[in-house]
Scaffold this motif. Structure first.
Motif, mmCIF file in Angstrom:
data_model
loop_
_atom_site.group_PDB
_atom_site.id
_atom_site.type_symbol
_atom_site.label_atom_id
_atom_site.label_comp_id
_atom_site.label_asym_id
_atom_site.label_seq_id
_atom_site.Cartn_x
_atom_site.Cartn_y
_atom_site.Cartn_z
ATOM 1 N N ALA A 361 0.857 -1.188 0.000
ATOM 2 C CA ALA A 361 0.000 0.000 0.000
ATOM 3 C C ALA A 361 0.889 1.233 0.000
ATOM 4 N N ASN A 362 0.842 1.976 -1.092
ATOM 5 C CA ASN A 362 1.621 3.215 -1.216
ATOM 6 C C ASN A 362 3.117 2.986 -1.022
ATOM 7 N N SER A 363 3.607 1.849 -1.505
ATOM 8 C CA SER A 363 5.033 1.556 -1.359
ATOM 9 C C SER A 363 5.833 2.343 -2.391
ATOM 10 N N ASN A 364 6.931 2.954 -1.938
ATOM 11 C CA ASN A 364 7.797 3.690 -2.859
ATOM 12 C C ASN A 364 9.100 2.948 -3.124
ATOM 13 N N VAL A 365 9.119 1.645 -2.811
ATOM 14 C CA VAL A 365 10.312 0.828 -3.020
ATOM 15 C C VAL A 365 10.281 0.259 -4.435
ATOM 16 N N SER A 366 11.345 0.486 -5.193
ATOM 17 C CA SER A 366 11.374 0.032 -6.585
ATOM 18 C C SER A 366 11.855 -1.406 -6.717
ATOM 19 N N GLU A 367 12.656 -1.886 -5.756
ATOM 20 C CA GLU A 367 13.138 -3.257 -5.824
ATOM 21 C C GLU A 367 13.518 -3.748 -4.430
ATOM 22 N N PRO A 394 13.927 5.728 -1.929
ATOM 23 C CA PRO A 394 14.547 6.675 -2.875
ATOM 24 C C PRO A 394 15.555 7.604 -2.202
ATOM 25 N N GLU A 395 15.394 7.813 -0.892
ATOM 26 C CA GLU A 395 16.331 8.678 -0.159
ATOM 27 C C GLU A 395 17.589 7.932 0.271
ATOM 28 N N GLY A 396 17.633 6.616 -0.006
ATOM 29 C CA GLY A 396 18.822 5.840 0.325
ATOM 30 C C GLY A 396 18.769 5.134 1.661
ATOM 31 N N LYS A 397 17.641 5.216 2.362
ATOM 32 C CA LYS A 397 17.530 4.553 3.656
ATOM 33 C C LYS A 397 17.286 3.057 3.457
#
Length: 576
Positions: A361-367, A394-397
């Motif tokens: 749900a609303n995940s911003n993880v690409s891989e 995307p911020e590198g965390k």
């Protein structure tokens, strides 16, 4: 809306490769279940009159001796090749005649055409007169095929053409001989080689995977037709010698008994399976083990896990969001370890931990990334590996999701017996089957892909015994988490009795947190009853610890999960 079709007495099947081998056995079984009309195709010719020297001689060595004597009497010099060629012609004719007789004995009508499926002109010409007698063809069973097993660098163009054309060109030619809009059944004999791959069979894998894709394409264009590509494993036929059976057993490859396999074909043609376009029947063709490198290696595997590619996730929704089951994460770890070490199979998992679940749900993880580090290994014995699934924002965390130690072995130990089996029925919990699921906030939230507990046999403050049945799901629904040796869907089901125990005695529910040790000795059953004995070891305000034993009626263990720690979860959160 599609209309389910059924084999009936007026069905007319065109069967390639149907007069000999496994395909002929399947046709015989189908004829026994529903006598109809069969047109069998094959390259071999029927000898209307056998040579005099062959009559009443059926033992291979004796017949070959007579062939040699006949060649000598004709002034020819017999060679192994010439003798074998004549023998094959006689034996093939006899097998075809026997097939025709056995099919006719069922009350079915049957004809045989000697024709090459790769020659469309010959096929159309010979079929025209036959169809005038039988009526229009309503079904196709494409069982023709050739093998030319070699390592890819040794394959010739001729090898590839021989294998590829029989399967792919053969299917195209068969379809060109019928009106596709009149087809009620299209059955393609594919192979697990196309699904899993196999050493020395690159051409065979390509051809069979094209059959699989062709089945899906034809189904899209003709939804009313019952289309199925059956990815067969190895059959327990004359081609599988005792030595080969032993080799298969050592590699963990099951073979299909003839009576079971032929009945499976009949079952697949039932209208209930009208929309199952591809099925896999058989074990993966596991490659022989490669020598282990002395160096302890590490690997990073990247995967883009998306909701659309994994339909089963819609059956695993928590608090309104699809969530990757912990068993699927474990399955990715296990499958990757096995694939990196051909010939080794998963035995155990230690210290599996859910660090941060993967939701969609609303995940911003690409891989997501699977890190694997070899910890120890011994040639022809075992490999132990540390595995971690993580992702980066995307911020590198970095987010760490799951961690476990996996052990794979060359040879599986004998499955132990669960000595505390108790099938005494206490009738305390009377709900059955789907009554356990998705009724309210205290019910199990799992959808069909992860069901079902069929009944609770008995329950005490220390233990619950449940009868379970997992109905297999399609490869398409499994998505990026296919069933191999480890079955993530059935494993998830195996942990569900604890939920019922916790809700019954404490009016609470739980989700998996970690496990101390897990072992698998046998493949968990699909489409048949099995049992889960869950022993509760400790209960606190925040969690519960238990041991699971998944076994058959005799107590023989499929797998066991020891020291499994579940986290108490607020009921109100489930439907939030």
């Amino acid at each position: 809306m599609t209309t389910a079709t059924q084999v009936h007495s007026s069905s007319v099947f065109l069967v390639s490769g149907g007069a000999k081998g496994i395909t002929s056995l399947c046709v015989k079984k189908l004829a026994q279940q529903q006598p109809c009309t069969f047109i069998l195709l094959g390259r071999s010719e029927i000898l209307e009159n056998e040579p005099e020297f062959a009559k009443d001689c059926f033992e291979e060595a004796a017949l070959k001796k007579r062939i040699m004597e006949n060649l000598l009497a004709q002034g020819e010099k017999p060679t192994p090749m010439s003798v074998q060629k004549i023998y094959n012609k006689i034996a093939s004719s006899r097998e075809i005649k026997q097939t025709l007789a056995e099919i006719s004995a069922t009350g079915a009508k049957v004809e045989y055409l000697s024709a090459d499926v790769t020659n469309v002109a010959e096929l159309q010409q010979k079929l025209a007169a036959t169809v005038a007698r039988t009526g229009a063809i309503t079904g196709i069973i494409h069982g023709a095929g050739n093998l030319a097993d070699k390592l890819i660098e040794k394959k010739t163009d001729q090898d590839f053409e021989k294998v590829y054309t029989a399967k792919v060109q053969g299917l195209e030619n068969l379809l060109n001989c019928v009106n596709p809009n009149q087809l009620e059944q299209l059955v393609l004999f594919s192979s697990v080689t196309g699904f899993y791959g196999n050493i020395g069979q690159s051409d065979y894998a390509i051809a069979n995977e094209i059959l699989n894709k062709s089945a899906h394409l034809f189904k899209q264009k003709h939804p009313n037709c019952h289309v199925v590509a059956i990815n067969w494993g190895g059959w327990d036929s004359g081609m599988v010698t005792p030595e080969l059976k032993k080799a298969f057993a050592e590699r963990g490859i099951d073979i299909i008994p003839v009576d079971i396999g032929t009945q499976m074909l009949v079952n697949e043609l039932h209208p209930a399976h009208h929309d199952s376009t591809q099925v896999v029947i058989g074990s993966p063709t596991i490659r022989p083990p490669a020598p282990l490198d002395a160096e302890l290696k590490s690997y990073r595997i990247r995967r883009r896990i998306v909701l659309e590619a994994n339909p089963f996730l819609y059956d695993h929704v928590i608090a309104g969001s699809p969530v990757l089951p912990a068993t699927c994460a474990m399955s990715w770890m296990i499958n990757a370890c096995e694939e990196l070490h051909p010939g080794y199979r998963y035995l155990s998992c230690k210290e599996f931990k859910v660090l941060k679940g993967i939701t969609f749900a609303n995940s911003n993880v690409s891989e997501h990334i699977l890190e694997i580090q070899e910890l120890a290994k011994q040639e022809s014995e075992f490999v132990e590996l540390q595995t971690t699934i993580l992702s980066k924002t995307p911020e590198g965390k970095t987010h760490y999701h799951f961690r476990a130690q996996i052990k794979i072995v060359r040879k599986m130990p004998e499955a132990p017996i669960y000595e505390s089996v108790n099938f005494t029925e206490d009738n305390i919990i009377t709900a059955t089957g789907t009554d356990f699921y998705q009724k309210d906030s205290s019910s199990l939230f799992h959808g069909p892909a992860f069901q079902k507990i069929t009944r609770v046999i008995n329950i005490t403050p220390e233990k619950i015994t449940a009868e379970c049945y997992w109905a297999s799901i399609s490869a398409q629904k499994q998505g990026q988490f296919p069933i191999n040796w480890h079955n993530p869907y059935c494993n998830d089901l195996s942990t569900q009795p604890l939920w019922i125990w916790l809700n019954h005695f404490h009016q609470e529910i739980c989700l998996p947190g970690q496990l101390t040790h897990s072992e698998q000795f046998r493949a968990l059953p699909c489409d048949e009853i099995f049992y889960v004995s869950c022993e509760v070891k400790a209960k606190t305000a925040t969690g519960v610890t238990s041991d699971y034993y998944i076994h058959d009626r005799e107590g023989k263990i499929y797998s066991r999960i020891l020291g499994a720690k579940a986290v108490i979860w607020p009921m109100r959160m489930m439907n939030k």
